[in-house]
Design an enzyme around this catalytic site. Structure first.
Site, PDB file in Angstrom:
ATOM      1  NE  ARG A 105      -5.581  -4.527  -3.567  1.00  0.00           N
ATOM      2  CZ  ARG A 105      -6.214  -4.715  -2.443  1.00  0.00           C
ATOM      3  NH1 ARG A 105      -5.547  -4.785  -1.325  1.00  0.00           N
ATOM      4  NH2 ARG A 105      -7.509  -4.806  -2.409  1.00  0.00           N
ATOM      5  NE  ARG A 146       5.439 -49.328  -9.877  1.00  0.00           N
ATOM      6  CZ  ARG A 146       4.881 -48.528  -8.965  1.00  0.00           C
ATOM      7  NH1 ARG A 146       5.587 -47.554  -8.441  1.00  0.00           N
ATOM      8  NH2 ARG A 146       3.640 -48.702  -8.605  1.00  0.00           N
ATOM      9  N   GLY A 191      -8.469  -6.900   4.491  1.00  0.00           N
ATOM     10  CA  GLY A 191      -9.298  -6.958   5.685  1.00  0.00           C
ATOM     11  C   GLY A 191      -8.689  -7.710   6.854  1.00  0.00           C
ATOM     12  CE  LYS A 236      -3.693  -0.407   2.507  1.00  0.00           C
ATOM     13  NZ  LYS A 236      -4.290  -0.618   3.848  1.00  0.00           N
ATOM     14  NE  ARG A 266      -5.158   3.634   3.920  1.00  0.00           N
ATOM     15  CZ  ARG A 266      -5.208   3.877   2.617  1.00  0.00           C
ATOM     16  NH1 ARG A 266      -4.650   4.950   2.109  1.00  0.00           N
ATOM     17  NH2 ARG A 266      -5.822   3.018   1.818  1.00  0.00           N
ATOM     18  CB  CYS A 290       6.881 -41.574 -12.206  1.00  0.00           C
ATOM     19  SG  CYS A 290       7.642 -42.762 -11.089  1.00  0.00           S
ATOM     20  CG  HIS A 323     -14.397  -9.713   4.450  1.00  0.00           C
ATOM     21  ND1 HIS A 323     -14.825 -10.962   4.842  1.00  0.00           N
ATOM     22  CD2 HIS A 323     -13.131  -9.593   4.897  1.00  0.00           C
ATOM     23  CE1 HIS A 323     -13.861 -11.561   5.509  1.00  0.00           C
ATOM     24  NE2 HIS A 323     -12.816 -10.746   5.564  1.00  0.00           N
ATOM     25  NE  ARG A 345       0.853 -46.121  -9.209  1.00  0.00           N
ATOM     26  CZ  ARG A 345       0.487 -44.914  -9.648  1.00  0.00           C
ATOM     27  NH1 ARG A 345      -0.314 -44.803 -10.704  1.00  0.00           N
ATOM     28  NH2 ARG A 345       0.909 -43.819  -9.042  1.00  0.00           N
ATOM     29  CE1 TYR A 363       9.304 -39.427 -17.077  1.00  0.00           C
ATOM     30  CE2 TYR A 363      11.346 -39.645 -18.296  1.00  0.00           C
ATOM     31  CZ  TYR A 363      10.402 -40.180 -17.443  1.00  0.00           C
ATOM     32  OH  TYR A 363      10.552 -41.443 -16.948  1.00  0.00           O
ATOM     33  CB  SER A 376      11.415 -43.146 -13.275  1.00  0.00           C
ATOM     34  OG  SER A 376      10.245 -42.445 -12.959  1.00  0.00           O
ATOM     35  CG  MET A 401      -3.039  -7.173   9.316  1.00  0.00           C
ATOM     36  SD  MET A 401      -1.288  -6.995   9.049  1.00  0.00           S
ATOM     37  CE  MET A 401      -1.270  -6.297   7.452  1.00  0.00           C
TER      38      MET A 401
HETATM   39  P1  ADP Z   1      -7.660  -2.070   3.787  1.00  0.00           P
HETATM   40  O1  ADP Z   1      -6.249  -2.500   3.647  1.00  0.00           O
HETATM   41  O2  ADP Z   1      -8.460  -2.956   4.651  1.00  0.00           O
HETATM   42  O3  ADP Z   1      -8.277  -1.778   2.451  1.00  0.00           O
HETATM   43  P2  ADP Z   1      -7.243   0.748   4.081  1.00  0.00           P
HETATM   44  O4  ADP Z   1      -6.012   1.187   4.756  1.00  0.00           O
HETATM   45  O5  ADP Z   1      -7.235   0.812   2.610  1.00  0.00           O
HETATM   46  O6  ADP Z   1      -7.619  -0.694   4.591  1.00  0.00           O
HETATM   47  O7  ADP Z   1      -8.435   1.609   4.647  1.00  0.00           O
HETATM   48  C1  ADP Z   1      -9.768   1.295   4.449  1.00  0.00           C
HETATM   49  C2  ADP Z   1     -10.517   2.464   3.905  1.00  0.00           C
HETATM   50  O8  ADP Z   1     -10.368   3.594   4.714  1.00  0.00           O
HETATM   51  C3  ADP Z   1     -10.024   2.908   2.564  1.00  0.00           C
HETATM   52  O9  ADP Z   1     -10.650   2.186   1.548  1.00  0.00           O
HETATM   53  C4  ADP Z   1     -10.413   4.348   2.494  1.00  0.00           C
HETATM   54  O10 ADP Z   1     -11.669   4.481   1.916  1.00  0.00           O
HETATM   55  C5  ADP Z   1     -10.449   4.767   3.933  1.00  0.00           C
HETATM   56  N1  ADP Z   1      -9.312   5.629   4.138  1.00  0.00           N
HETATM   57  C6  ADP Z   1      -8.058   5.308   4.421  1.00  0.00           C
HETATM   58  N2  ADP Z   1      -7.262   6.393   4.473  1.00  0.00           N
HETATM   59  C7  ADP Z   1      -8.046   7.444   4.223  1.00  0.00           C
HETATM   60  C8  ADP Z   1      -7.813   8.840   4.095  1.00  0.00           C
HETATM   61  N3  ADP Z   1      -6.617   9.370   4.259  1.00  0.00           N
HETATM   62  N4  ADP Z   1      -8.871   9.637   3.823  1.00  0.00           N
HETATM   63  C9  ADP Z   1     -10.084   9.084   3.644  1.00  0.00           C
HETATM   64  N5  ADP Z   1     -10.362   7.792   3.733  1.00  0.00           N
HETATM   65  C10 ADP Z   1      -9.352   6.962   4.012  1.00  0.00           C
HETATM   66 MG    MG Z   2       7.439 -46.662  -4.968  1.00  0.00          MG
HETATM   67 MG    MG Z   3      -7.751  -0.568   1.175  1.00  0.00          MG
END
Ligand code: ADP
Ligand code: MG
Ligand code: MG
Length: 886
Positions: A335, A626, A100, A22, A91, A845, A451, A571, A865, A777, A102
């Site tokens: 990402r 075999r 989701g 991130k 974050r 094998c 999620h 076999r 192979y 083999s 952490m």
């Molecule tokens: P996750 O990894 O679970 O997606 P994020 O760190 O992306 O968690 O945060 C979840 C949500 O929080 C983001 O999708 C975003 O909408 C909101 N968020 C995070 N940082 C900010 C920010 N600086 N301003 C506004 N919303 C934020």
């Molecule tokens: Mg054997």
């Molecule tokens: Mg996010």
């Protein structure tokens, strides 16, 4: 002194190890000049230090202060300022995305004074208190560890008082009251009041993110996804922007292409007047990006332009999180997006056509595991079915199981052998245990970015989400279809993750389109085109040949259609079962050589017919056969059963000579540890006629095939050789048989004699054995058992789970080759064997021949192979191609 903190302007996407995915991509977007709220990233190194030492590295606090000052300057606001406060999000973000798993805390910096400042600045008191209650709730649950229900129940109560179901209907006074309630709840549950000092809030939130690396659900997720344990997470501290400032604001998530099918065109959800977490949680229904255009054309168009730019920059499908604040667009995350196997193949192929990547890169972007998933069966559309509802096709596949409504029941039922579908309104990270064991996941709320959808796609689990016609009542463990039936816990349902359909009862399944195409059907389907194109490139690229393990002509023919370049393991033991069992019993029980010879003579034509059929199916390609491998007692009746029958016969005064002789034989052959007993080449030496009969059947079959105009290439393989002397004894007799067959038939059969390498001693003496063998083999199943001293059947059930938990291995050595131990023996044997005999042909094998990681290892070790089950052959072809590109 280490640098523990990087400004977004100073990082880049190449620093993912240090900044997490991130943080690295926020930095990359900043450098690209995209609208990213300013901020900084605390490194994974700081997290690792914190987790190891139990406290922060010395320099961290000062570095955070320094970057905070920079951030305050950039925004013109100060943390905690009573008139114009800076608010930040804190974050998490690790090297590998763990959606989701952490923690994230938003609106850090609000307290009883700065909330008034925020209200004044925004001229929106309601908004300020809405933000404050969000902080209290997130801080309370994620930082202080108070159960989230404590807050959501208070929120529900407030909504109820209002007579509304939606949080947006709560007014300023409601929210002000809710803030007071939340503060009370925090003090009640935590003992201390909510910290009013913004810097203290920030530090506590940072530590909570560090510690979230080790929550149960994060640990479980990493094990599931094979993500290393010791990476740690980075922490991103970023100025807040607000999507909850009214209808000209909002938050959304988007993909540059459809993550479920790979179809071209953007895909996303937008929610007006909301902060980001509302979108993912599915608390209100979102609108599509197309509909967003009607709400806010300018932001929509800018977003699409940015998405195009990002996709070109990353040269891949991206997912994106964004917020609009008073009509101004902000990018909060991007990402390379997770995708279904179907989308992976289609996107890779499309991007080749679009000139974005070349075929090599496309091949790198798809995996054998994904291909295997595409070969799963689908629901049979020709059978009448009862459609209950339709939701989003969040993660493909066809899943049938009993409906369960909580993760604990899911786990319990699966343990007793049931298939289950986990049904929820929406899922939260707490449901992960249930999602792991369920055949499929069904939710009534949330979109393709919820999620449930994200996690299911990551695990390759079938998922239908947002089936809004279902009223899910988890408390009573049932759901009701609007205007339709009620499904209770234990009722069987079927969900189609490819179409989003939900059916009552168990729907029969059919072969996938990809399999039909492999089987030779003409299938016109964009996915099949993509698979065909990438398979072709893999075949053109790979060095490693792929053969199949096949024991029958049918299997051999199928393997050939799947692209097998021969049989690596045929076999022969099954050829001694069924009606032929009696002959084998005669053979074993016979007291005189005469009786034995008679039984063998009767078996010969039967075996020969088997080999004719297989050699015909694989005409022109090598077939490694075999000679019989398992201990003989496996062909005899069970000792207890025999004893009981005999006792009964005795009691009735019957004479039962045959049974008695059998019992004697069984007792004679009984072994404490059959795996290490009289089997493989040892049998061939103790009962010479057995192997020579088989060799004769193979060579006569081949001779006859040649006479019929065929092109057979039999390879005779001796199992369980530990010493070259064993091989030489058996080989000598085979060569005699070959000479006999030549003079009897007048046909010169081309053939090879080789050996399995499945004992450590064979590997260690591979030079001597290699001089006597045409091929090796590697039987990596036995080699793994013998190297570790494991008896697979015993250990997998008894203590493997403990070994996996405690990290003795990351994955079972029977699933993926133990490259350090067993692999070292493979390398050594390959080297010594080739040195002694440069023409030595090398293959594998064991089941590892179809395992992606193991295939890469075998390629690297220089084998010629791999051989695997027919169904895995395409997977092995693809992975062998990918391996060349490494
Ligand atoms: P996750 O990894 O679970 O997606 P994020 O760190 O992306 O968690 O945060 C979840 C949500 O929080 C983001 O999708 C975003 O909408 C909101 N968020 C995070 N940082 C900010 C920010 N600086 N301003 C506004 N919303 C934020
Ligand atoms: Mg054997
Ligand atoms: Mg996010």
């Amino acid at each position: 002194m280490s640098t523990y903190v990087y400004d977004f302007a100073d990082g880049s996407m190449d620093l993912k190890d240090l900044l997490g995915g991130k943080g690295a991509n926020l930095a990359e977007m900043t450098t690209l000049g995209l609208p990213v709220p300013p901020g900084f990233t605390i490194t994974t190194e700081a997290c690792r230090a914190h987790l190891q030492e139990g406290s922060d590295p010395e320099a961290l606090a000062a570095q955070v202060s320094q970057h905070l000052v920079t951030l305050e300057r950039a925004t013109g606001r100060r943390l905690g300022d009573p008139t114009d406060p800076l608010l930040v999000s804190v974050r998490s973000g690790a090297r590998f995305s763990m959606p989701g798993m952490m923690e994230t805390v938003l609106n850090v910096g609000l307290n009883d004074h700065s909330v008034e400042g925020l209200a004044g600045q925004s001229d929106d008191e309601r908004f300020a208190y809405d933000s404050y209650r969000r902080l209290l709730q997130m801080f309370g649950s994620t930082v202080l560890g108070i159960e989230d229900g404590v807050f959501s129940r208070a929120l529900d109560a407030a909504k109820q008082t209002r007579g509304s179901e939606l949080d947006v209907d709560l007014g300023t006074e409601d929210l002000r009251a809710l803030v007071a309630t939340y503060k009370g709840l925090i003090e009640e549950h935590d003992g201390d009041p909510f910290p009013q000092d913004p810097r203290e809030q920030l530090d506590l939130a940072i530590h909570a993110v560090f510690d979230s690396w080790n929550t149960d659900r994060a640990v479980l997720y990493r094990r599931q996804e094979h993500i290393p344990e010791d990476l740690g997470t980075a922490v991103n501290v970023q100025a807040m922007v607000f999507g909850n400032l009214g209808t000209d604001s909002g938050s959304g998530v988007a993909f540059t292409r459809d993550p479920a099918t790979g179809k071209r065109g953007v895909y996303g959800d937008y929610l007006q007047n909301a902060q980001g977490e509302d979108v993912v949680a599915g608390i209100r229904n979102t609108v599509s990006l197309t509909d967003m255009a009607a709400l806010d054309r300018t932001s929509h168009d800018e977003l699409l332009a940015i998405m195009e730019k990002l996709e070109k920059h990353f040269r891949d499908m991206c997912d994106i999180e964004f917020t609009v604040e008073h009509g101004r667009l902000w990018m909060l995350q991007t990402r390379v997006g997770k995708r279904t196997p179907e989308a992976a193949f289609r996107i890779a192929e499309n991007m080749v056509d679009e000139g974005m990547i070349d075929l090599d890169e496309a091949l790198r972007r798809v995996t054998g595991a994904q291909l295997a998933q595409l070969m799963f069966p689908r629901f049979d559309h020709s059978v009448p079915r009862t459609l209950l509802a339709k939701g989003m096709n969040a993660s493909p596949g066809a899943a049938v199981g009993k409906a369960v409504f909580d993760w604990a029941t899911a786990v319990e039922w699966v343990e007793r052998g049931e298939d289950v579908i986990l049904v929820r309104k929406e899922t939260s990270p707490d449901d992960l245990h249930g999602m792991v064991v369920a055949k499929g996941i069904l939710t009534s709320r949330g979109g393709k970015t919820s999620h449930a959808a994200v996690v299911a796609r990551g695990m390759g689990r079938t998922c239908v989400c947002g089936a809004a016609a279902l009223d899910v009542d988890t408390r009573n463990a049932q759901f009701t279809v609007r205007g339709g039936p009620t499904i209770r816990e234990g009722d069987v349902i079927s969900i189609d993750g490819t179409t989003g359909e939900v059916f009552a009862g168990g729907v029969p399944v059919t072969d996938s389109a990809v399999v039909r195409w492999f089987e030779g059907d003409d299938v016109d389907d964009p996915l099949v085109h993509a698979v065909a194109r990438l398979m072709e490139h893999a075949d053109n690229t790979r060095r490693l040949l792929v053969r199949a393990n096949a024991d029958t002509a049918d299997d051999a023919a199928r393997a050939r259609r799947f692209g097998a370049q021969g049989i690596g393991l045929c076999r022969t033991e099954h050829m001694f079962l069924g009606e032929r069992r009696e002959l084998v019993e005669h053979l074993i029980v016979a007291e005189a050589q005469e009786g034995r010879d008679k039984a063998l003579a009767e078996l010969l034509p039967l075996q020969k017919a088997d080999f004719m059929a297989i050699l015909e199916a694989m005409d022109g390609l090598p077939v490694t056969i075999r000679l019989i491998d398992p201990p003989l007692h496996e062909f005899l009746p069970d000792i207890t059963e025999l004893s009981v029958n005999l006792a009964l016969a005795d009691a009735h005064g019957h004479r039962n000579k045959r049974q008695r002789k059998l019992l004697e034989a069984v007792q004679r052959l009984h072994e404490q540890n059959p795996m290490l007993g009289l089997r493989g080449v040892r049998l061939g030496i103790v009962i010479p006629g057995l192997f020579t009969m088989q060799a004769r059947a193979i060579l006569e079959a081949a001779a006859e095939r040649i006479q019929a105009g065929g092109d057979p290439h039999p390879e005779i393989m001796i199992p369980l050789v530990g010493s070259v002397r064993e091989l030489d004894l058996v080989k000598g007799r085979i060569l005699e048989v070959a000479a006999d067959v030549r003079s009897e038939t007048g046909v010169e059969v081309p053939f090879h004699v080789g050996t399995m390498i499945e004992l450590p001693r064979a590997a260690l003496t591979a030079d001597a054995i290699g001089r006597s063998a045409d091929f090796f083999s590697f039987g990596t199943n036995d080699l793994t058992q013998m190297t570790w001293g494991f008896s697979r059947d015993d250990v997998e059930a008894s203590f493997f789970s403990t070994y996996l938990e405690q990290g003795v291995f990351q994955v079972s050595p029977f699933e993926s080759l133990d490259t350090e131990g067993v692999g070292a023996l493979v390398r050594l044997a390959a080297e010594r064997g080739r040195e002694a005999n440069p023409d030595l042909h090398l293959g594998v094998c064991g089941e590892h021949g179809g395992d992606p990681d193991s295939i890469h290892f075998f390629d690297d070790a220089g084998l010629d192979y791999v051989s695997c089950s027919p169904f895995r052959v395409p997977v092995a072809r693809l992975e062998a191609g990918r391996s060349t590109l490494e």
